[in-house]
Design an enzyme around this catalytic site. Structure first.
Site: not given
Ligand code: NAD
Length: 469
Positions: A242, A276
């Protein structure tokens, strides 16, 4: 020197072979000293996880769920202390830290209740073919510094639910609250099922190449993610990556400007922009460009920044000195390439503060638009042609999230389908939940987390094929 917080290895809370000072980014001063592992201690953690795994996998799913629920209960019971520590080490405002801890237990309980039952691929006169989901073995979970506890526990939950054991390594600048969760886990989980080791950015290679590690779940930057992929290749470990994002928000010309500006701010300035899946560049049509820029500038000026422990603070400091330096560089770029209409400078005090900043009249080609800023600095880019702007939104090696904003959901939907990212939100940005698959397109990652899709990445799919004749 004795550490104030110890690591969890093989069920024991242990001193490190070294120590690590953790800095409060609101003061730039050390606020706690924690244990730090040597390579030998990291090896012990992997060995403990390996030893514990068969017995853990032999428990029933419900028994494992019981353990995860107890861990969630203990985190809830200590939520105040954990949230304050999280604010002190990470910088985020206390309400955001409280939300991170609350989300952690919601996710843990959700994962604990999940299962991947045996699937029947074929069952006829000739064959019965079943697909079983078996644990992989030892998982290494590596976490970044923006949501230290939530991201670490989002690896622990699915790994343990399926019968794997795990070694967690927090980021060196944010290990404290995670170690406190380890203290709680020490008296709840069987020894070796969860291990937590701290490093100073020096054990990643060791952990991700170790032959006894079967899977790596990594959350962090794309640059480091590529190193992890290379390191894990030697033994072909299963991988979930990720990674970074540079999420574009595309505003259509029919929006309610005030309402949209509020939605944009809620995403772009959460955790001081260090998310993010934060909205990182905003595209606005010429027709409403001035109005939207003015509205965003007003909201940014009204947004209070400061020490996250102070009541009313909405934007805390950047998490670490390196990120603070990067953010100041982005401000220099913004001054050269655009026009700053709110903020635009480091904040007062010794901490790593950047004033909430809006930059207009800026374009692709400026680092603030092309790169992931991870700071409370939002570039607002003007456009005239919607097809062209979708191409510009997609013209990046990143593809984590994106959003389209419009008064017409049908209209937004048509453009949303054309955005190349793992998630596209319509009229919001940054929402995630344990039942929704989450992952990145392109260089924003490999694989997904959450939902049955994410859970299955912690399992070996094993077929049993029975000849009925
Ligand atoms: P980072 O890549 O610098 O560090 C992440 C972790 O990797 C840390 O624990 C670090 O110690 C460790 N690490 C460093 N070198 C390593 C190596 N060679 N091998 C293995 N591990 C190593 O990232 P960061 O600066 O802590 O976090 C910010 C980045 O994380 C941003 O790019 C952000 O977008 C990304 N992120 C992504 C998600 C997501 O779910 N996609 C979530 C949060 C953050």
């Amino acid at each position: 020197m004795t550490a104030e917080l110890k690591m969890l290895i093989g069920g024991e809370l242990v001193e490190g072979d070294a120590t690590l000072d953790v800095v409060n980014p609101a003061t730039a001063k050390t606020f706690v000293t924690v244990a730090r592992a040597s390579e030998a201690q990291a090896a012990k953690a992997i060995a403990a996880a390996k030893k514990a795994q068969p017995a853990w996998a032999a428990l029933s799913r419900e028994q494992r769920q019981g353990y995860l629920n107890k861990l969630a209960d203990a985190i809830d019971a200590n939520a105040d202390k954990l949230a304050r520590t999280l604010t002190q080490e990470q910088g985020k405002p206390l309400p955001e830290a409280q939300a991170e801890i609350a989300y952690t237990t919601i996710f843990l309980r959700y994962f604990g209740g999940m299962e991947l039952p045996v699937e029947v691929a074929q069952d006829d006169a000739d064959l019965r073919v079943e697909v079983h989901y078996k644990p992989l073995g030892v998982v290494v979970g590596i976490a970044p510094w923006n949501f230290p506890v939530l991201i670490a526990m989002n690896k622990v939950g699915p790994a343990l639910t399926l019968g794997n054991t795990i070694v967690i390594k927090p980021a060196p600048t944010t290990p404290a609250a995670t170690l406190m969760v380890g203290e709680l886990a020490a008296s709840i989980l069987p020894p070796g099922v969860l291990n937590i080791v701290v490093d100073q950015n020096d054990l990643g290679g060791f952990l991700t190449s170790h032959p006894d590690v079967n899977k790596v779940s990594f959350t962090g930057s794309t640059v480091t993610g590529k190193k992890v992929a290379a390191s894990a290749a030697s033994t072909l470990k299963r991988l979930t990556l990720e990674l970074g994002g540079n999420d574009a928000g595309v505003v259509l010309d029919d929006v309610d400007v005030k309402k949209t500006a509020q939605g944009v701010m809620a995403s772009a300035f959460m955790n001081a922009g260090q998310v993010c899946i934060a909205l990182k560049r905003l595209y606005v049509p010429s027709k409403i460009y001035d109005e939207m820029c003015d509205e965003l500038a007003t909201l940014a000026e009204e947004t209070s920044y400061g020490d996250g422990l102070q009541q009313g603070v909405k934007v805390g400091p950047l998490q670490n000195a390196q990120q603070f330096e990067k953010a100041k560089k982005f401000l220099e770029d913004a001054k050269r390439d655009g026009k700053i209409i709110a903020g635009g400078a480091a904040g007062d005090g010794d901490g790593y503060f950047i004033k909430p900043t809006i930059v207009r009249d800026i374009k692709e080609g400026s680092p603030l638009v092309d790169e992931e800023q991870f700071a409370p600095i939002l570039p607002v880019i003007q456009y005239d042609d919607i097809d062209d702007v979708i191409a510009r939104a997609n013209d990046t090696n990143m593809g984590l999230g994106g959003s389209v904003w419009s008064s017409s959901i049908d209209r937004a939907y048509e453009y949303a389908k054309r955005v190349d990212s793992g998630t596209v939100w319509i009229n919001h940005h940054t929402h995630f939940a344990p039942h929704i698959p989450f992952g990145g397109a392109k260089e924003s990652g490999i694989g997904v987390e959450f939902s049955a899709h994410g859970l299955s990445e912690y399992a070996q799919k094993a077929v049993i094929s029975i000849n009925k004749h």
